[in-house]
Write a protein that holds these residues in place. Structure first.
Motif, PDB file in Angstrom:
ATOM      1  N   ASP A  80      -7.452  13.089  -9.542  1.00 45.02           N
ATOM      2  CA  ASP A  80      -7.595  11.536  -9.393  1.00 45.02           C
ATOM      3  C   ASP A  80      -5.687  11.109  -9.202  1.00 45.02           C
ATOM      4  OD1 ASP A  80      -7.139   8.381 -10.359  1.00 45.02           O
ATOM      5  OD2 ASP A  80      -7.500   8.796 -12.446  1.00 45.02           O
ATOM      6  N   ALA A  81      -6.122  10.123  -8.250  1.00 47.91           N
ATOM      7  CA  ALA A  81      -4.861   9.888  -6.848  1.00 47.91           C
ATOM      8  C   ALA A  81      -3.854   9.337  -8.245  1.00 47.91           C
ATOM      9  CB  ALA A  81      -5.082   8.788  -6.919  1.00 47.91           C
ATOM     10  N   LYS A  82      -4.294   9.242  -9.362  1.00 47.74           N
ATOM     11  CA  LYS A  82      -3.143   8.216  -9.975  1.00 47.74           C
ATOM     12  C   LYS A  82      -2.276   9.458 -10.858  1.00 47.74           C
ATOM     13  CE  LYS A  82      -5.062   4.176 -11.009  1.00 47.74           C
ATOM     14  NZ  LYS A  82      -5.765   2.659 -12.055  1.00 47.74           N
ATOM     15  N   THR A  83      -2.605  10.842 -10.882  1.00 48.20           N
ATOM     16  CA  THR A  83      -2.384  12.310 -11.601  1.00 48.20           C
ATOM     17  C   THR A  83      -1.260  13.335 -10.959  1.00 48.20           C
ATOM     18  OG1 THR A  83      -4.453  13.377 -10.960  1.00 48.20           O
ATOM     19  CG2 THR A  83      -3.977  12.307 -13.065  1.00 48.20           C
TER      20      THR A  83
ATOM     21  N   SER B 260       0.523  -0.750   0.095  1.00 50.27           N
ATOM     22  CA  SER B 260       0.037  -0.061  -0.042  1.00 50.27           C
ATOM     23  C   SER B 260       1.025   1.186  -0.283  1.00 50.27           C
ATOM     24  CB  SER B 260      -0.817   0.529   0.909  1.00 50.27           C
ATOM     25  OG  SER B 260      -0.429  -0.533   2.036  1.00 50.27           O
TER      26      SER B 260
ATOM     27  N   LYS C  37       1.239  14.619  -8.906  1.00 56.54           N
ATOM     28  CA  LYS C  37       2.751  14.032  -8.200  1.00 56.54           C
ATOM     29  C   LYS C  37       3.774  13.460  -7.445  1.00 56.54           C
ATOM     30  CE  LYS C  37       7.591  16.166  -9.508  1.00 56.54           C
ATOM     31  NZ  LYS C  37       7.992  17.439 -10.110  1.00 56.54           N
TER      32      LYS C  37
ATOM     33  N   ASP D 133       2.218   2.753  -2.600  1.00 52.04           N
ATOM     34  CA  ASP D 133       2.762   3.784  -3.565  1.00 52.04           C
ATOM     35  C   ASP D 133       0.839   4.011  -2.888  1.00 52.04           C
ATOM     36  OD1 ASP D 133       2.827   5.067  -5.966  1.00 52.04           O
ATOM     37  OD2 ASP D 133       1.201   4.310  -6.506  1.00 52.04           O
ATOM     38  N   TYR D 134      -0.375   4.174  -2.943  1.00 50.34           N
ATOM     39  CA  TYR D 134      -1.695   4.651  -3.167  1.00 50.34           C
ATOM     40  C   TYR D 134      -1.669   5.423  -1.903  1.00 50.34           C
ATOM     41  CZ  TYR D 134      -3.442   0.094  -0.341  1.00 50.34           C
ATOM     42  OH  TYR D 134      -3.909  -0.848   0.055  1.00 50.34           O
TER      43      TYR D 134
ATOM     44  N   ARG E  51       0.320   8.559  -1.780  1.00 49.35           N
ATOM     45  CA  ARG E  51      -0.767   9.288  -2.796  1.00 49.35           C
ATOM     46  C   ARG E  51      -2.926   9.812  -2.970  1.00 49.35           C
ATOM     47  NH1 ARG E  51       0.472   8.878  -8.478  1.00 49.35           N
ATOM     48  NH2 ARG E  51       2.419   7.562  -8.689  1.00 49.35           N
TER      49      ARG E  51
END
Length: 218
Positions: free
Chosen positions: A185-188, A123, A190, A125-126, A129
């Motif tokens: 969006d969490a993926k975007t 977990s 930095k 990484d997320y 984020r």
């Protein structure tokens, strides 16, 4: 005497059994700590993204969706979120996510199993984020209030600063407005590189030690 003790401990009530096993194993919902979402109903503050709840006094409640079994995962995960959040580590506290809340919110906090170092490995990484999303929301809230570009703002130690004017706002002052903004969006977002870390991966006192010592930790 022996007969009395056997009758007392051999037939615990169903409620007592459920509460006790929940406290020991964390596997049942009965007796499990409330999530910060529920805490929000008790204390003033606002949810800024799924992983962070900020109170007016700048206390940052970081949600933990893994079990703490003495391995330090609670503090380690809090460090990862706090690093990207850019909050004041001295004002960080934690609260366990309730399994039923995770289910009702479409597993927004991911899986909740713990074992084999999964809390950090799977977990990291997320959750980072999640901290970055909260930071972005706080910066955006300040930018909208001051009518400036987000590029002109910087967040550090729980404060958003307008670089040109020196104007500042604490996280506790911005949280309510930040909570009303669309969550990016969490993926975007930095993420910081490890070389920039000031809290994550550093030796700090465990956040759950005092509660374990005074017996208040459930």
């Amino acid at each position: 005497m022996t007969t009395t003790i056997e009758k007392t401990v051999a037939r615990p009530s169903r409620r007592r059994f459920l509460v006790t096993t929940a406290a020991v194993g964390g596997g049942l919902s009965v007796g499990f700590p409330l999530s910060a979402g529920a805490a929000g109903a008790r204390d003033a503050g606002a949810e800024v993204g799924a992983w962070v709840f900020i109170k007016p006094d700048d206390t940052c409640v970081i949600r933990i969706a893994r079990s703490e079994m003495g391995q330090g995962t609670l503090t380690g995960l809090a460090q990862l979120v706090a690093e990207e959040l850019e909050c004041d580590w001295n004002k960080v506290t934690t609260e366990f996510v309730h399994p039923s809340h995770n289910l009702s919110r479409k597993r927004i906090w991911g899986e909740m199993s713990t074992g084999g170092s999964r809390g950090i490995r799977v977990s990291q990484d997320y959750v980072r984020r999640g901290g970055a999303v909260a930071r972005n929301l706080l910066i955006t809230a300040a930018a909208e209030q001051w009518k400036v570009s987000v590029d002109d703002l910087v967040a550090a130690n729980g404060v958003v600063t307008h670089k040109a004017s020196g104007r500042k706002a604490r996280y506790g002052q911005l949280a309510a407005a930040a909570a009303k903004l669309p969550v990016p969006d969490a993926k975007t977002v930095k993420l910081k590189v490890p070389g920039e870390w000031k809290v994550a991966g550093k030796p700090v006192k465990r956040l759950d030690t005092l509660q374990k010592l005074d017996g208040s930790l459930v």
